[in-house]
Design a protein around this motif. Structure first.
Motif, PDB file in Angstrom:
ATOM      1  N   THR A  82     -14.360 -40.997   0.679  1.00  0.00           N
ATOM      2  CA  THR A  82     -14.097 -42.168   1.311  1.00  0.00           C
ATOM      3  C   THR A  82     -13.938 -41.840   2.798  1.00  0.00           C
ATOM      4  OG1 THR A  82     -11.559 -41.766   1.438  1.00  0.00           O
ATOM      5  CG2 THR A  82     -12.296 -42.843  -0.491  1.00  0.00           C
ATOM      6  N   LYS A  83     -14.184 -42.857   3.633  1.00  0.00           N
ATOM      7  CA  LYS A  83     -14.269 -42.808   5.230  1.00  0.00           C
ATOM      8  C   LYS A  83     -13.043 -42.827   5.873  1.00  0.00           C
ATOM      9  CE  LYS A  83     -19.181 -44.088   5.608  1.00  0.00           C
ATOM     10  NZ  LYS A  83     -20.138 -44.696   6.418  1.00  0.00           N
ATOM     11  N   ASP A  84     -11.756 -42.699   5.130  1.00  0.00           N
ATOM     12  CA  ASP A  84     -10.426 -42.882   5.604  1.00  0.00           C
ATOM     13  C   ASP A  84      -9.782 -41.446   5.588  1.00  0.00           C
ATOM     14  OD1 ASP A  84      -9.728 -42.983   3.136  1.00  0.00           O
ATOM     15  OD2 ASP A  84      -9.517 -45.099   2.975  1.00  0.00           O
ATOM     16  N   HIS A  88     -12.992 -37.291   8.779  1.00  0.00           N
ATOM     17  CA  HIS A  88     -13.441 -38.360   9.336  1.00  0.00           C
ATOM     18  C   HIS A  88     -12.734 -38.479  10.568  1.00  0.00           C
ATOM     19  CE1 HIS A  88     -15.750 -39.247   5.497  1.00  0.00           C
ATOM     20  NE2 HIS A  88     -16.465 -39.816   6.225  1.00  0.00           N
ATOM     21  N   ARG A  89     -11.701 -38.626  10.781  1.00  0.00           N
ATOM     22  CA  ARG A  89     -10.702 -38.778  11.787  1.00  0.00           C
ATOM     23  C   ARG A  89     -11.090 -37.661  12.894  1.00  0.00           C
ATOM     24  NH1 ARG A  89      -5.570 -36.622  12.729  1.00  0.00           N
ATOM     25  NH2 ARG A  89      -5.447 -36.331  10.432  1.00  0.00           N
ATOM     26  N   CYS A 116     -17.509 -49.714   9.096  1.00  0.00           N
ATOM     27  CA  CYS A 116     -17.143 -49.226   7.793  1.00  0.00           C
ATOM     28  C   CYS A 116     -18.276 -49.705   6.706  1.00  0.00           C
ATOM     29  CB  CYS A 116     -15.773 -49.718   7.505  1.00  0.00           C
ATOM     30  SG  CYS A 116     -15.635 -51.621   7.269  1.00  0.00           S
ATOM     31  N   SER A 120     -15.894 -51.610   1.802  1.00  0.00           N
ATOM     32  CA  SER A 120     -14.546 -51.394   2.221  1.00  0.00           C
ATOM     33  C   SER A 120     -14.276 -52.930   3.042  1.00  0.00           C
ATOM     34  CB  SER A 120     -14.553 -50.212   3.381  1.00  0.00           C
ATOM     35  OG  SER A 120     -14.875 -49.065   2.642  1.00  0.00           O
ATOM     36  N   GLY A 126     -11.548 -53.586   6.108  1.00  0.00           N
ATOM     37  CA  GLY A 126     -11.424 -52.293   6.937  1.00  0.00           C
ATOM     38  C   GLY A 126     -10.239 -51.641   7.207  1.00  0.00           C
ATOM     39  N   LYS A 128      -7.881 -50.124   5.661  1.00  0.00           N
ATOM     40  CA  LYS A 128      -7.220 -48.828   5.425  1.00  0.00           C
ATOM     41  C   LYS A 128      -8.009 -47.747   6.274  1.00  0.00           C
ATOM     42  CE  LYS A 128      -6.889 -45.753   1.530  1.00  0.00           C
ATOM     43  NZ  LYS A 128      -7.199 -45.522  -0.044  1.00  0.00           N
ATOM     44  N   GLN A 129      -9.100 -47.763   6.403  1.00  0.00           N
ATOM     45  CA  GLN A 129     -10.004 -46.992   7.126  1.00  0.00           C
ATOM     46  C   GLN A 129      -9.649 -46.991   8.632  1.00  0.00           C
ATOM     47  OE1 GLN A 129     -14.409 -47.002   6.492  1.00  0.00           O
ATOM     48  NE2 GLN A 129     -14.775 -46.130   8.662  1.00  0.00           N
ATOM     49  N   SER A 132      -6.403 -45.155   9.125  1.00  0.00           N
ATOM     50  CA  SER A 132      -6.327 -43.838   8.966  1.00  0.00           C
ATOM     51  C   SER A 132      -7.149 -43.065  10.140  1.00  0.00           C
ATOM     52  CB  SER A 132      -7.326 -43.293   7.608  1.00  0.00           C
ATOM     53  OG  SER A 132      -7.331 -42.016   7.745  1.00  0.00           O
ATOM     54  N   LEU A 133      -8.199 -43.493  10.513  1.00  0.00           N
ATOM     55  CA  LEU A 133      -8.764 -43.080  11.900  1.00  0.00           C
ATOM     56  C   LEU A 133      -8.158 -43.101  13.004  1.00  0.00           C
ATOM     57  CD1 LEU A 133     -12.519 -44.568  10.978  1.00  0.00           C
ATOM     58  CD2 LEU A 133     -11.569 -42.133  10.902  1.00  0.00           C
TER      59      LEU A 133
END
Length: 328
Positions: A82-84, A88-89, A116, A120, A126, A128-129, A132-133
């Protein structure tokens, strides 16, 4: 959907810069303004925790060692699905660092437009992503063995990858407000298609679960069964696809594509039904570069177009949105 033309007079004000970033599974792409022009940064999504600083591609980020060389594992190899994820960060922080180096600043505030996948965005816009980022927004510290950089994220937002590309379509190709358009983004992990009729129809957009990585692996299997093709790796597959033209298209490869990625596109087009009839199909993403000759051979339609600079169209469009949304 109005096209926005923004005059850039200052790329930095009060140590604040606006940038966009698309953190892909294969590459990270960022865009920002320098000397009144859009600048792009692209690097591989390779990151790994290390033991000590070895080169300028090794960082200490908030007290943890990371390295970003070709020898580092890709995020997919490390199980990032996933991108979260935290990985990714870290890649976002590296993009910020590279922008800071270009601008010759060690202390910077950022306003960032992220991208995103369509699925997503459809799930939770988007959020969640994005959360997170940007989980850490103040006092992000990066040491590259030469300088210590301090970054703050003042504002951040997120937009679907395929939608972002709408903001950089040349008028000679399509008029967003007047034409019926279907954008087809051939990405590494999935294919995204979105119907645009005056504005993006995100609710009825579609994304597959496989993309160019799957396609290249399938083509490699076919090629290995034919030693005379001299194709041994996925890089060899990429080189072949790039060099293919109407005169030397391999029919066996074409048939594989026709039963795989093109079948997915056809299925989505059928689902769109009447919305697809008479629409311009605009291809973008790295896959559109590799498969251009095959796409032309498949559809051979006057309504089939290729977005200029397809690999960075998403991040350039996201920057346009960022410049409209954020103020410096």
């Amino acid at each position: 959907m109005e096209r926005t033309v923004i005059k850039i007079e200052n790329e930095i004000l009060d140590n604040t810069v606006i940038m966009s970033t698309d953190i892909g599974y294969g590459d990270v792409k960022s865009a920002f303004i320098l000397d009144g022009k859009v600048q792009e940064i692209i690097f591989k999504s390779n990151v790994q925790q290390g033991e000590a600083l070895l080169s300028q591609d090794d960082f200490i980020i908030d007290g943890v060692n990371y390295f970003f060389t070709q020898e580092a594992s890709g995020i997919v190899e490390q199980g990032s699905t996933t991108k979260d994820s935290d990985l990714h960060r870290i890649l976002l922080y590296r993009a910020m660092y590279l922008v800071a180096r270009k601008l010759k600043k060690t202390n910077l505030n950022f306003k960032i437009m992220l991208t995103c996948p369509l699925y997503s965005y459809k799930a939770d816009k988007g959020e969640k992503q994005l959360k997170s980022l940007t989980s850490k927004k103040k006092g992000i510290k990066i040491n590259d063995g030469v300088n210590t950089y301090t970054f703050n994220i003042l504002e951040a937002d997120i937009t679907p990858e395929t939608v972002a590309a709408c903001y950089v379509l040349p008028t000679k190709i399509a008029n967003i407000r007047e034409d019926k358009i279907i954008l087809c983004d051939l990405g590494n992990k999935n294919i995204s298609m979105i119907d645009i009729d005056g504005k993006p129809n995100i609710a009825e957009s579609t994304a597959t679960t496989t993309g160019m990585d799957h396609v290249k692996q399938r083509l490699l299997e076919i090629a290995k069964a034919n030693p005379s093709w001299n194709i041994q790796t996925t890089r060899d597959v990429e080189r072949y696809l790039k060099n293919a033209d109407d005169k030397n298209i391999n029919k066996e490869m074409f048939n594989s594509l026709d039963n795989d990625i093109f079948k997915d596109v056809d299925t989505i087009m059928k689902k769109l039904g009447s919305k697809a009839r008479g629409a311009k199909i605009l291809f973008l993403g790295g896959g559109s570069v590799l498969l251009e000759s095959f796409i032309k051979d498949k559809w051979n339609s006057e309504n089939t177009y290729f977005v200029p600079n397809p690999v960075t169209a998403t991040v350039r469009g996201a920057l346009t949105r960022a410049l409209k949304k954020f103020k410096i």
